[in-house]
Motif scaffolding. Structure first.
Motif, PDB file in Angstrom:
ATOM      1  N   VAL A   1       0.841  -1.179   0.000  1.00 23.36           N
ATOM      2  CA  VAL A   1       0.000   0.000   0.000  1.00 23.36           C
ATOM      3  C   VAL A   1       0.884   1.239   0.000  1.00 23.36           C
ATOM      4  O   VAL A   1       1.914   1.297   0.658  1.00 23.36           O
ATOM      5  N   GLY A   2       0.495   2.235  -0.796  1.00 24.15           N
ATOM      6  CA  GLY A   2       1.275   3.455  -0.925  1.00 24.15           C
ATOM      7  C   GLY A   2       2.223   3.458  -2.101  1.00 24.15           C
ATOM      8  O   GLY A   2       2.710   4.513  -2.514  1.00 24.15           O
ATOM      9  N   THR A   3       2.499   2.275  -2.667  1.00 25.91           N
ATOM     10  CA  THR A   3       3.352   2.185  -3.858  1.00 25.91           C
ATOM     11  C   THR A   3       2.600   2.749  -5.058  1.00 25.91           C
ATOM     12  O   THR A   3       1.384   2.581  -5.180  1.00 25.91           O
ATOM     13  N   THR A   4       3.306   3.420  -5.956  1.00 29.81           N
ATOM     14  CA  THR A   4       2.632   4.107  -7.066  1.00 29.81           C
ATOM     15  C   THR A   4       2.886   3.464  -8.433  1.00 29.81           C
ATOM     16  O   THR A   4       2.488   4.031  -9.447  1.00 29.81           O
ATOM     17  N   ALA A   5       3.540   2.323  -8.474  1.00 37.34           N
ATOM     18  CA  ALA A   5       3.753   1.634  -9.753  1.00 37.34           C
ATOM     19  C   ALA A   5       3.848   0.142  -9.510  1.00 37.34           C
ATOM     20  O   ALA A   5       4.367  -0.304  -8.483  1.00 37.34           O
ATOM     21  N   ALA A   6       3.342  -0.636 -10.487  1.00 36.95           N
ATOM     22  CA  ALA A   6       3.415  -2.094 -10.437  1.00 36.95           C
ATOM     23  C   ALA A   6       3.898  -2.594 -11.791  1.00 36.95           C
ATOM     24  O   ALA A   6       3.435  -2.113 -12.838  1.00 36.95           O
ATOM     25  N   ASN A   7       4.818  -3.547 -11.777  1.00 40.92           N
ATOM     26  CA  ASN A   7       5.408  -4.052 -13.019  1.00 40.92           C
ATOM     27  C   ASN A   7       4.733  -5.340 -13.464  1.00 40.92           C
ATOM     28  O   ASN A   7       4.736  -6.332 -12.737  1.00 40.92           O
ATOM     29  N   LEU A   8       4.172  -5.304 -14.675  1.00 39.91           N
ATOM     30  CA  LEU A   8       3.544  -6.476 -15.286  1.00 39.91           C
ATOM     31  C   LEU A   8       4.470  -6.962 -16.392  1.00 39.91           C
ATOM     32  O   LEU A   8       4.555  -6.365 -17.466  1.00 39.91           O
ATOM     33  N   GLY A   9       5.179  -8.041 -16.118  1.00 41.00           N
ATOM     34  CA  GLY A   9       6.126  -8.551 -17.088  1.00 41.00           C
ATOM     35  C   GLY A   9       5.449  -9.320 -18.211  1.00 41.00           C
ATOM     36  O   GLY A   9       4.325  -9.803 -18.072  1.00 41.00           O
ATOM     37  N   TYR A  10       6.141  -9.404 -19.347  1.00 43.18           N
ATOM     38  CA  TYR A  10       5.687 -10.287 -20.423  1.00 43.18           C
ATOM     39  C   TYR A  10       6.914 -10.892 -21.092  1.00 43.18           C
ATOM     40  O   TYR A  10       8.010 -10.332 -21.057  1.00 43.18           O
TER      41      TYR A  10
END
Length: 221
Positions: A30-39
């Motif tokens: 919580v509080g993080t502003t980016a999430a990495n979706l790998g492909y």
């Protein structure tokens, strides 16, 4: 009389539908502003992507993405800093802007994990010469299993040593006190961590009070 034109040769090109092979859905604290979706792979040369978040995600501040340039892996999803813990879903498509072909939709999600917390008891006091102080706690949330203590400069000058990601014991936390520390109040900040999720609590101020031993000045026997 039936008139017929000369034959005209033409071709029909059927372009492939682009695809993308997605990795695991991301989880962030919580509080993080980016999430990495790998492909890992694409076909049909996609160069754009779109994400359509559902209503629950949009209510928490997630914003749809429309035909953004497809980066090299990973796709970085913007996460609202104020979004509450939970799993937020959407659908992703990729597009080849030259052919106009669009992939089938794929479900994606971002899980926001709660930060761990600890409910501390009263700050401890010990007598000069004591070598430990007990800091009790009554409850935790989100399963913290490590703790850290960062003493300030004045405490470190008296011999207090910072603690980094030590195993969180059952109450109390035993704080090492330098035997030679002078009487005074020594301040620090404490955090707890869930080492599985990597989420860290907010800092809490703590202190250890070293109390002077009483003395008496005697006259002659």
């Amino acid at each position: 009389v039936t008139c017929t034109s000369a034959p005209i040769t033409f071709t029909v090109t059927i372009n492939p539908t682009p695809t993308v092979t997605l990795g695991a859905n991301p989880s962030v604290c919580v509080g993080t502003t980016a999430a990495n979706l790998g492909y890992s792979a694409t076909t049909g040369t996609p160069n754009q992507y779109s994400i359509d978040f559902n209503a629950a995600a949009q209510a928490q501040g997630f914003v749809d993405v429309v035909n953004a340039a497809l980066p090299a892996t990973p796709i970085v999803i913007t996460v609202p800093g104020a979004a509450a813990p939970g799993t937020y879903t959407g659908t992703l498509t990729v597009r080849n802007s030259t052919t106009g072909c669009i992939s089938a939709t794929q479900a994606v999600s971002v899980t926001i994990l709660p930060s761990p917390t600890i409910t501390l008891g009263a700050n401890p006091s010990v007598c000069v010469g004591a070598t430990s102080a007990n800091l009790a706690y009554s409850a935790t949330t989100a399963s913290p299993n490590q703790y850290s203590i960062n003493f300030n400069g004045a405490a470190e000058a008296q011999g207090f040593v910072d603690v980094a990601n030590a195993a969180l014991p059952a109450s109390p936390l035993v704080i090492t006190v330098p035997a030679a520390a002078a009487a005074g109040i020594y301040n620090a900040t404490l955090t707890v961590t869930n080492s599985v999720t990597g989420c860290i609590s907010t800092t809490q101020n703590i202190s250890v009070t070293v109390v002077a031993n009483p003395t008496i000045t005697l006259g002659a026997n």
